[in-house]
Enzyme design. Structure first.
Site, PDB file in Angstrom:
ATOM      1  CE  LYS A   1      37.755  28.286  26.010  1.00  0.00           C
ATOM      2  NZ  LYS A   1      36.314  28.685  26.135  1.00  0.00           N
TER       3      LYS A   1
ATOM      4  CB  THR B   1      36.810  34.851  22.137  1.00  0.00           C
ATOM      5  OG1 THR B   1      38.061  34.341  21.669  1.00  0.00           O
ATOM      6  CG2 THR B   1      35.998  35.355  20.969  1.00  0.00           C
ATOM      7  CB  THR B   2      33.458  34.793  26.221  1.00  0.00           C
ATOM      8  OG1 THR B   2      33.588  33.529  25.565  1.00  0.00           O
ATOM      9  CG2 THR B   2      32.020  34.974  26.667  1.00  0.00           C
ATOM     10  CD1 TRP B   3      35.946  40.585  29.781  1.00  0.00           C
ATOM     11  CD2 TRP B   3      38.114  40.014  29.770  1.00  0.00           C
ATOM     12  NE1 TRP B   3      36.604  41.453  30.623  1.00  0.00           N
ATOM     13  CE2 TRP B   3      37.936  41.119  30.627  1.00  0.00           C
ATOM     14  CE3 TRP B   3      39.382  39.487  29.597  1.00  0.00           C
ATOM     15  CZ2 TRP B   3      38.996  41.704  31.324  1.00  0.00           C
ATOM     16  CZ3 TRP B   3      40.430  40.060  30.284  1.00  0.00           C
ATOM     17  CH2 TRP B   3      40.246  41.159  31.140  1.00  0.00           C
TER      18      TRP B   3
ATOM     19  CG  HIS C   1      37.955  31.644  16.835  1.00  0.00           C
ATOM     20  ND1 HIS C   1      38.336  32.531  17.820  1.00  0.00           N
ATOM     21  CD2 HIS C   1      36.979  30.863  17.378  1.00  0.00           C
ATOM     22  CE1 HIS C   1      37.620  32.297  18.910  1.00  0.00           C
ATOM     23  NE2 HIS C   1      36.795  31.299  18.668  1.00  0.00           N
TER      24      HIS C   1
ATOM     25  CB  SER D   1      41.460  27.615  28.413  1.00  0.00           C
ATOM     26  OG  SER D   1      40.138  28.104  28.325  1.00  0.00           O
TER      27      SER D   1
ATOM     28  CE1 TYR E   1      41.209  36.300  29.490  1.00  0.00           C
ATOM     29  CE2 TYR E   1      43.060  35.687  30.890  1.00  0.00           C
ATOM     30  CZ  TYR E   1      41.696  35.705  30.635  1.00  0.00           C
ATOM     31  OH  TYR E   1      40.829  35.124  31.531  1.00  0.00           O
TER      32      TYR E   1
ATOM     33  CE  LYS F   1      40.935  27.408  38.158  1.00  0.00           C
ATOM     34  NZ  LYS F   1      41.934  26.366  38.498  1.00  0.00           N
TER      35      LYS F   1
END
Length: 313
Positions: A57, A60-62, A120, A150, A206, A274
């Site tokens: 969270k 990572t996805t980004w 991770h 998150s 981030y 979000k």
């Protein structure tokens, strides 16, 4: 503290919280311990491998979507990108959750170089071949208070975890007893490696990327060995990748609205909530924020690493 290879199950586990085991100096999700051991034993890194590392969270996805787009921009146009039909986690697999799952030892013979992986795991738990080779690590860190909120939303999106409270999640972080944690140990080790070996580890924040993605995407591309040409920069390729990989765009794709991951029954929608900076003020009290900041500041003292954390109102 447990011996390095003597796993100890958490005594603080709640019935709704993910089960944790203390292993090799960090708290590991209990079901992943055999996978981690297999990964450490069998994975052989190549010098041009790229590993994306993060705590859960933290973006990572980004990061996966950006790295995949940077690396494959000469193979696919953005309109033809596999990201339009596949979740980033399926395109950039995790060592410990996917590739070495259930005792599998993957065969990478058909995987073309450079290879792109993710994890991770904390730095000390990486396979020695990653540390000893010239492979590169891109690490993303995020304000831990936003991570707590998150993570709580993400975990409780599973029906069997729906009763896990934010208070329990927060307390785990304060103890340092959360998946892949303590959080401070995780970020500090990658921060230290990035300071001592800047050609080995790229440390990203981030919040900085949300504020202005372009220079960080450029830096990522250079670090990964896929620098943007003057012509690409002039043509606005960096901006196009930033827009394509934005939360709003990825969230709107059908695969991320109604799909499931290829490697597990996990729905893709909870990976796109979000993504806001500072959303923790809507969930955590000022006294909780003050308490956590005191712990965190002590742990990071003297490191030079800081995160912007403030009280609400």
């Amino acid at each position: 503290m447990a011996e390095e290879n003597s796993p100890v199950t958490s005594q603080h586990s709640k019935k709704h919280a993910p089960a944790l085991t203390h292993f090799q100096g960090h708290w590991c999700l209990s079901q992943l311990v055999p996978n981690v051991i297999s990964f450490q034993k069998h994975f052989q890194a190549l010098d041009d491998d790229i590993v994306l590392a993060s705590k859960p969270k933290t973006g990572t996805t980004w990061l996966k979507s950006l790295a995949f787009s940077i690396m494959n921009r000469n193979r696919f146009t953005l309109s033809d990108s596999p990201l339009n039909s596949s979740n980033p986690h399926d395109l950039v697999p995790y060592f410990e959750m996917t590739l070495y799952k259930d005792g599998q030892i993957p065969d990478f013979a058909d995987v073309s170089s450079p290879r792109l992986f993710s994890t991770h795991l904390p730095y000390q738990a990486l396979a020695e071949s990653i540390k000893q080779s010239n492979s590169r690590i891109v690490y993303i860190a995020r304000n831990p208070l936003d991570v707590i909120v998150s993570l709580w939303h993400f975990i409780t999106s599973k029906p069997e975890r729906a009763d896990w409270t934010l208070e329990e999640c927060f307390e785990q972080f304060c103890r340092g007893e959360e998946a892949y944690g303590p959080f401070w140990d995780h970020v500090l080790r990658y921060w230290k490696e990035s300071s001592e070996k800047p050609n080995k580890v790229l440390f990203l924040k981030y919040e900085d990327m949300k504020e202005n993605a372009k220079p960080h995407i450029r830096k990522m591309a250079e670090f990964m060995g896929f620098p943007f040409s003057v012509e690409e920069e002039t043509a606005g390729v960096i901006e196009e990748i930033a827009k394509f990989c934005s939360l709003s765009n990825l969230k709107d794709l059908e695969v991320n609205k109604t799909g499931t991951l290829a490697a597990s029954p996990r729905q893709t929608k909870p990976f796109f909530r979000k993504g806001e900076v500072g959303d923790y003020v809507n969930y955590l009290s000022n006294s909780a924020v003050e308490r956590f900041c005191k712990i965190f500041d002590e742990k990071l003292s003297g490191s030079g690493l800081t995160f912007r954390m403030s009280l609400s109102g």
